[in-house]
Design an enzyme around this catalytic site. Sequence first.
Site, mmCIF file in Angstrom:
data_model
loop_
_atom_site.group_PDB
_atom_site.id
_atom_site.type_symbol
_atom_site.label_atom_id
_atom_site.label_comp_id
_atom_site.label_asym_id
_atom_site.label_seq_id
_atom_site.Cartn_x
_atom_site.Cartn_y
_atom_site.Cartn_z
ATOM 1 N N CYS A 176 -0.165 4.428 0.104
ATOM 2 C CA CYS A 176 -0.840 5.360 0.962
ATOM 3 C C CYS A 176 -0.164 6.180 2.008
ATOM 4 O O CYS A 176 0.763 5.492 2.402
ATOM 5 C CB CYS A 176 -2.312 5.220 1.290
ATOM 6 S SG CYS A 176 -2.551 4.911 3.012
ATOM 7 N N CYS B 220 0.687 -1.060 -0.207
ATOM 8 C CA CYS B 220 -0.039 -0.039 0.048
ATOM 9 C C CYS B 220 0.804 1.274 -0.001
ATOM 10 O O CYS B 220 1.808 1.309 1.040
ATOM 11 C CB CYS B 220 -0.837 -0.008 1.299
ATOM 12 S SG CYS B 220 -2.144 1.484 1.096
ATOM 13 N N CYS C 111 -0.517 4.331 6.142
ATOM 14 C CA CYS C 111 -0.224 2.999 6.580
ATOM 15 C C CYS C 111 1.513 3.029 6.919
ATOM 16 O O CYS C 111 2.258 3.841 6.269
ATOM 17 C CB CYS C 111 -0.162 2.066 5.381
ATOM 18 S SG CYS C 111 -1.947 1.542 5.088
#
Length: 187
Positions: free
Chosen positions: A50, A48, A53
């Site tokens: 993003c 991930c 995280c």
Amino acid sequence: MAFSLHPVIDNGITKGAADFTGGTIYCHCPSDKVAVTLKSNVVHNHACGCSKCWKPKGALFAIIGVLPRDAVSVTANGSKLHVLDPEATIQRNACKECGVHLFGRIEKDHAFKGLDFVHVELSDVKGWQEPQFAAFVSSIIEQGFDPKDIDQVRGKFKSLGLETYDVLSPPLMDMLAAFTAKQAGLL
Ligand SMILES: N[C@@H](CCC(=O)N[C@@H](CS)C(=O)NCC(=O)O)C(=O)O
Ligand SMILES: [Zn+2]
Ligand SMILES: [Zn+2]
């Protein structure tokens, strides 16, 4: 350009074990580590990109999978945990001292409620499901990654055999969309 997607996959992907039944994850504190015991393997394990995280230092991506929340229990030093953003969909329980995220939990009505989000690289045992795809890839640009190099990032994932997406994978997007339709009484 040189970059690290994540140390667990930079040099190739190691498949998990079919009969794997879990283990304990630990924060990075040198002593009095927070320990969280996971009583099953994870599914939907993925990279991930993003900004929310937890990523190991120097890595562009987090690696995160899910398992039923009933399979997750804090087994040591839970007093060091705090929820980073109580307003977020995913309540990320992090160690106050070292900053590592131990588990993310959804309390509100949501397609993924009942599943906890964990980073299995924090465990000292092998056999966890290997990463299946890369999500939120373009999100690394929001964190300062030069967009002119993003094709190298996508290319590296492809060379590892992982598909890349800018949100989640199609099956997970379908689950979210079906949940929205059910809430609207359309399904
Ligand atoms: N582009 C945004 C995307 C954030 C985002 O939507 N993250 C996803 C993947 S972890 C999510 O489900 N977030 C819900 C939450 O953080 O509560 C960022 O990088 O901050
Ligand atoms: Zn810690
Ligand atoms: Zn994320």
